[in-house]
Design a protein around this motif. Structure first.
Motif, mmCIF file in Angstrom:
data_model
loop_
_atom_site.group_PDB
_atom_site.id
_atom_site.type_symbol
_atom_site.label_atom_id
_atom_site.label_comp_id
_atom_site.label_asym_id
_atom_site.label_seq_id
_atom_site.Cartn_x
_atom_site.Cartn_y
_atom_site.Cartn_z
ATOM 1 N N ASN A 51 30.721 44.624 30.164
ATOM 2 C CA ASN A 51 29.644 43.643 30.059
ATOM 3 C C ASN A 51 29.689 42.522 31.075
ATOM 4 N N CYS A 52 30.649 42.580 31.972
ATOM 5 C CA CYS A 52 30.782 41.523 32.979
ATOM 6 C C CYS A 52 29.497 41.453 33.805
ATOM 7 N N LEU A 53 29.018 40.252 34.054
ATOM 8 C CA LEU A 53 27.785 40.087 34.818
ATOM 9 C C LEU A 53 28.036 40.198 36.319
ATOM 10 N N GLU A 54 29.291 40.071 36.724
ATOM 11 C CA GLU A 54 29.628 40.162 38.155
ATOM 12 C C GLU A 54 30.122 41.552 38.529
ATOM 13 N N GLN A 55 30.720 42.243 37.558
ATOM 14 C CA GLN A 55 31.245 43.594 37.774
ATOM 15 C C GLN A 55 32.034 43.742 39.053
ATOM 16 N N PHE A 89 36.730 43.078 35.597
ATOM 17 C CA PHE A 89 35.866 42.022 35.054
ATOM 18 C C PHE A 89 36.228 40.714 35.752
ATOM 19 N N CYS A 90 35.258 39.788 35.796
ATOM 20 C CA CYS A 90 35.470 38.602 36.630
ATOM 21 C C CYS A 90 36.213 37.504 35.879
ATOM 22 N N GLY A 91 36.033 37.445 34.546
ATOM 23 C CA GLY A 91 36.688 36.391 33.779
ATOM 24 C C GLY A 91 35.963 35.052 33.843
ATOM 25 N N ARG A 92 34.870 34.972 34.592
ATOM 26 C CA ARG A 92 34.192 33.684 34.778
ATOM 27 C C ARG A 92 32.749 33.679 34.281
ATOM 28 N N CYS A 93 32.131 34.861 34.175
ATOM 29 C CA CYS A 93 30.715 34.871 33.776
ATOM 30 C C CYS A 93 30.608 34.563 32.276
ATOM 31 N N SER A 94 29.374 34.341 31.814
ATOM 32 C CA SER A 94 29.233 33.886 30.426
ATOM 33 C C SER A 94 29.656 34.980 29.442
ATOM 34 N N ASN A 95 29.445 36.243 29.798
ATOM 35 C CA ASN A 95 29.909 37.311 28.902
ATOM 36 C C ASN A 95 31.434 37.359 28.851
ATOM 37 N N CYS A 96 32.067 37.326 30.021
ATOM 38 C CA CYS A 96 33.541 37.358 30.074
ATOM 39 C C CYS A 96 34.142 36.191 29.293
ATOM 40 N N ILE A 97 33.575 35.007 29.504
ATOM 41 C CA ILE A 97 34.150 33.809 28.879
ATOM 42 C C ILE A 97 34.053 33.892 27.359
HETATM 43 ZN ZN ZN Z 1 32.471 38.573 34.117
#
Ligand code: ZN
Length: 395
Positions: A51-55, A89-97
């Motif tokens: 689900n990461c928005l940055e992938q 995953f990026c760990g920073r986008c709103s889904n990751c957070i």
């Molecule tokens: Zn992310």
């Protein structure tokens, strides 16, 4: 934080990421492994990668629509053993957070239990336990006091799973235990028979055999195996720099290959319990004539009184006693490399010379007696005294 932070089992992680890359991820995945092996950590990582928005991937290409989905270059991955082309995953986008906010499961679980406790009695009965920090990711823990997954929890999963995700690409459900009530397991089976294309269910278990065979046959199982002691030691060197090398070596050997157990290891309580365990064993080895040892022994056993909070303390003590006896057996059978309490090796060697194999065996049997006594609610301090003095008489 990314998949590279996951400790151990690189082949399993790689296979899971490859399935994500090929968009062939199964609808139901059983993650099986010992307590502390990283099942929950991995499920949350996969939920973020889905689900990461940055992938992020090393060689990701934007698809034509520019929706942020990527074309996976399998040929490049095959050339590149480091697999840095696999989805992450990026760990920073709103889904990751938001998904990461569920990382501390014990804390989130305690909050959910407390929230329910504060409800009116009528609502309390109706309310099943969940942990949710993202609208499309639902974590289903076993419901207290029975600590089982209940049918109402699964019903809630069924009520939501057929709706398209609101903010994620993939709805994710994580069952953190395989202890299902019978009706709950049967309900889950119905979902697994016809899962929607946009949902993934994770079933975490220490023993996949606990799940219904029909659930297992509709899922893909991945095992998280034990890590080597050296691998845990090097992870601890990074993540627990406050421990010295001897302490890290000790924890790595006591955590039985489970990184989560190593990281959450309560070194202070362990060392406290071990100090007591050593006093008890040495007093027994020292024989009936040693008055100083006796005084010390009774001081120790006195501190193990009955009461709810004392139960955990004595359980720790018994576990530690068993671990020390096992180490003595390793020494006596010429396998010192298997000793776990390496930081007190010298002391253990002296003890193993004073005790013969039969004594260690009797001590282990005696501990079994203490445990049975505890189940019958005999006084804890008395049964420990009896344990130590019984060993003296026969030594
Ligand atoms: Zn992310």
């Amino acid at each position: 934080m990314s998949f590279s932070d996951f400790a151990g089992n690189p082949e399993t992680i790689c296979r899971l990421r490859e399935m994500l890359a090929r968009k062939r991820f199964p609808h139901a995945v059983i993650l099986s492994g010992a307590h502390g092996s990283g099942k929950y950590t991995l499920a949350l990582m996969l939920a973020r990668a889905m689900n990461c928005l940055e992938q992020p991937t090393a060689r990701a290409e934007k698809s034509e629509e520019g929706t942020g989905s990527f074309v996976f270059d399998l040929a490049a991955a095959a050339e590149d053993p480091l697999t840095d082309t696999l989805p992450d995953f990026c760990g920073r986008c709103s889904n990751c957070i938001r998904i990461a906010q569920a990382e501390d499961l014990d804390l989130r679980f305690a909050e959910a239990v407390e929230a329910r406790e504060n409800m009116r009695d009528a609502d309390k009965k109706e309310t099943r336990l969940f942990v949710q920090t993202h609208p499309d990711v639902l974590i289903i823990p076993p419901d207290p006091p029975q600590m089982m997954i209940k049918v109402d929890q699964v019903r809630h999963v069924i009520e939501t799973i057929y709706y398209r995700p609101a903010e994620a690409r993939e709805r994710v459900y994580i069952f953190t235990s395989s202890a299902f009530m019978k009706e709950a397991a049967n309900s889950l089976l119905k979902v697994l028979e016809e899962p929607p294309e946009f949902a993934t269910i994770f079933l975490l278990t220490e023993n996949a055999g606990e799940l219904l065979p029909t659930i297992r046959s509709r899922s893909m199982t991945f095992n998280l195996g034990a890590l080597a002691v050296t691998e845990i030691e090097s992870r601890l060197a990074q993540l627990r720099p406050e421990w010295n090398a001897r302490q890290r070596a000790l924890v790595a050997r006591l955590s039985e290959g489970a990184i989560g157990r190593a990281l959450s290891f309560d070194l202070e309580s362990y060392v406290a319990a071990r100090t007591h365990a050593l006093i008890i064993l040495k007093s027994a080895l020292g024989g009936a004539d040693n008055n100083d040892a006796h005084t010390e022994l009774f001081k120790v056993t006195e501190s193990y009184r009955s009461g709810a909070e004392g139960r955990e303390k004595i359980d720790n003590l018994l576990r530690t006693l068993y671990a020390l006896l096992e180490d003595l057996m390793f020494l006596q059978s010429g396998a010192p490399q298997l000793v776990r309490n390496t930081d007190i090796l010298g002391e253990l060697k002296k003890m193993s010379e004073a005790a013969d194999f039969a004594w260690v065996q009797r001590a282990a049997d005696g501990l079994g007696e203490v445990e049975r006594g505890l189940r019958r609610n005999l006084l804890r301090s008395l049964s420990l005294d009896a344990f130590a003095t019984a060993l003296e008489r026969v030594s």
